[in-house]
Design an enzyme around this catalytic site. Structure first.
Site, PDB file in Angstrom:
ATOM      1  CE  LYS A  52      -8.804   1.336 -25.294  1.00  0.00           C
ATOM      2  NZ  LYS A  52      -8.938   2.220 -24.017  1.00  0.00           N
ATOM      3  CG  ASP A  92      -9.640   9.529 -23.738  1.00  0.00           C
ATOM      4  OD1 ASP A  92      -8.717   8.814 -23.905  1.00  0.00           O
ATOM      5  OD2 ASP A  92     -10.802   8.974 -23.445  1.00  0.00           O
ATOM      6  CD  GLU A  96      -4.694   4.700   1.157  1.00  0.00           C
ATOM      7  OE1 GLU A  96      -4.071   4.094   2.258  1.00  0.00           O
ATOM      8  OE2 GLU A  96      -5.729   4.930   0.857  1.00  0.00           O
ATOM      9  CB  THR A 156      -6.233   3.106 -21.695  1.00  0.00           C
ATOM     10  OG1 THR A 156      -6.100   3.167 -23.010  1.00  0.00           O
ATOM     11  CG2 THR A 156      -7.336   3.516 -21.098  1.00  0.00           C
ATOM     12  CE1 TYR A 190      -4.296   0.157  -0.421  1.00  0.00           C
ATOM     13  CE2 TYR A 190      -4.340  -1.482   1.341  1.00  0.00           C
ATOM     14  CZ  TYR A 190      -5.010  -0.873   0.443  1.00  0.00           C
ATOM     15  OH  TYR A 190      -6.246  -1.057  -0.059  1.00  0.00           O
ATOM     16  NE  ARG A 201      -8.135  -4.422 -19.093  1.00  0.00           N
ATOM     17  CZ  ARG A 201      -8.174  -4.500 -20.462  1.00  0.00           C
ATOM     18  NH1 ARG A 201      -7.479  -5.285 -21.142  1.00  0.00           N
ATOM     19  NH2 ARG A 201      -9.194  -3.748 -21.036  1.00  0.00           N
TER      20      ARG A 201
HETATM   21  N1  DSN Z   1     -13.427  -0.113 -24.152  1.00  0.00           N
HETATM   22  C1  DSN Z   1     -12.452   0.571 -24.872  1.00  0.00           C
HETATM   23  C2  DSN Z   1     -12.411   0.253 -26.202  1.00  0.00           C
HETATM   24  O1  DSN Z   1     -12.672  -0.954 -26.549  1.00  0.00           O
HETATM   25  O2  DSN Z   1     -12.457   1.323 -27.099  1.00  0.00           O
HETATM   26  C3  DSN Z   1     -13.160   2.003 -24.520  1.00  0.00           C
HETATM   27  O3  DSN Z   1     -13.187   2.117 -23.227  1.00  0.00           O
END
Ligand code: DSN
Length: 414
Positions: free
Chosen positions: A227, A198, A54, A224, A52, A233
């Protein structure tokens, strides 16, 4: 792999093994997915999961954080280097919480924000009415032009000048074309709005110079990390120094407790990989592959929304194929090609059985496939779409898919 799970919990290890075999034996073409390195997997499964921490590096609420500090500082330094960001917060759990942290940190509830409608390629957290963001803030949605199916920057600017939002969000989950970040930032500046990009889908392309960057124009950028960036993730928030304290406070203690240090370690590893020159080659190949795949699908008579792609993603309009998005997704699944059904702009059908499918090339590119394989993949996909209700056709496609998967293995033998 899985040595200890196999010994102590064969049930779970079996399920994981099946998922591994599934990934090894399908063409995974959901554009938001990827295949991480074994190094990223190892870091995710490391002893940092026990800790942890924080707070932020050197200002923690728990003892024993000397190594958690080191790994978080390393992830931050690498992210700054990757994107040229002034400030980076690496603690967000994933894309949606990262976006919520931006609104929570920089706006008051009820403030006016402009974002791209989910039905036209945006994201739930860009103000969809069922999402927290659409309920907590006054979102005005923009979309794509009905004829070109692309962002019409003049029309959006007109809307911005009329609405005078406090923040403008841009970025998409189902938009196959380049986003003109500079233009969005200029619009925001005209009305004194905070600019927020984003870049979840295209972060890896930006790192690879295969898509223009929102830096240095934008005030805040989220992405994110799993991707096209090919990490664990999770997500990060990047911003100009003047917003740093508000963003950090929104993440912790505003929305989260302890950060996931094992994920932070995996982010550091993934960012280290993305800093290597070969990642640029990888990101550029994703786009080359998407273009090659798009050309093949078009040659097979399959219509692409906007007529093609500039990035990693293709949105297929199935209306001339006598098959719905749901039927196509199921048929492709049977042929071991994984895609997701998706609405197309101005879709006459409902989201649970829409007129389109969304696909992309990040995962196949990670497997090492290039343009010539994309041609084969396009042929296989077209055959499965056209033969969606013919089991023999789907079986033939599956056999071609298995051949390709064998030539481009992932994660080695079990
Ligand atoms: N779930 C993502 C996507 O597949 O584009 C977006 O959050």
């Amino acid at each position: 792999m899985l040595e200890h799970v196999r010994l102590t919990d064969p049930h779970v290890s079996d399920i994981i093994r099946h998922e591994l075999v599934r990934q090894q034996t399908v063409l995974e073409m959901i554009p938001s997915e990827n295949i991480v390195s074994s190094a990223v997997l190892d870091a995710m499964g490391s002893v940092f999961t026990n800790k942890y921490s924080e707070g932020y590096p050197r200002k923690r609420y728990y003892g024993g954080n000397e190594y958690a500090d080191q790994v978080e500082e390393l992830a931050i330094a690498r992210a700054k280097q990757l994107f040229g960001a002034e400030h980076v917060n690496v603690q967000s759990y994933s894309g949606s919480p990262a976006n919520v942290a931006v609104y929570f940190g920089l706006l008051n509830f009820g403030d006016k924000v402009m974002g791209m409608a989910l039905s036209e390629g945006g994201h739930l957290t860009h103000g969809h009415p069922v999402n927290f963001t659409g309920k907590a803030y006054h979102f005005v949605q923009y979309g794509v032009d009905p004829k070109t199916e692309m962002l019409d920057y003049d029309a959006i600017e007109k809307q911005v000048l009329q609405e005078k939002p406090k923040m403008i969000v841009c970025g998409a989950t189902a938009y196959p074309r380049t986003i003109d970040f500079k233009r969005f930032a200029e619009m925001a500046e005209k009305v004194g709005a905070i600019s927020f990009a984003d870049i979840a889908h295209i972060a890896g392309l930006i790192v690879a110079d295969a898509h223009p960057s929102p830096f240095p124009y934008f005030d805040v950028v989220t992405t994110t990390t799993h991707k096209t960036l090919r990490g664990p993730r999770s997500a990060i928030i990047m911003c100009k120094e003047k917003y740093a304290s508000a963003i950090d406070k929104a993440v912790f203690p505003g929305l989260q407790g302890g950060p996931h240090d094992h994920t932070t370690a995996a982010k550091a590893v993934a960012f280290g990989e993305a800093l290597k020159p070969e990642f640029k080659t990888y990101g550029q190949q994703i786009v080359k592959n998407a273009k090659a795949l798009g050309e093949q699908l078009t040659a097979e008579g399959i219509r692409l929304v906007t007529g093609g792609t500039d990035n990693h993603l293709l949105l297929v309009d199935l209306r001339n194929q006598n098959v719905t998005g749901k039927q196509a997704e199921t048929a492709l699944d049977q042929a071991h090609i994984t895609v997701n059904k998706n609405t197309i702009p101005y879709d006459p059908r409902k989201p649970f059985d829409p007129s389109g499918i969304r696909l992309g090339t990040p995962t196949l590119t990670s497997r090492g496939m290039k343009e010539s394989e994309m041609k084969q993949v396009g042929q296989l996909m077209a055959r499965a779409i056209k033969g969606w209700d013919k089991p023999a056709e789907l079986a033939a496609v599956k056999s071609g898919v298995l051949d390709l998967c064998k030539q481009f293995p992932i994660y080695g033998d079990l």
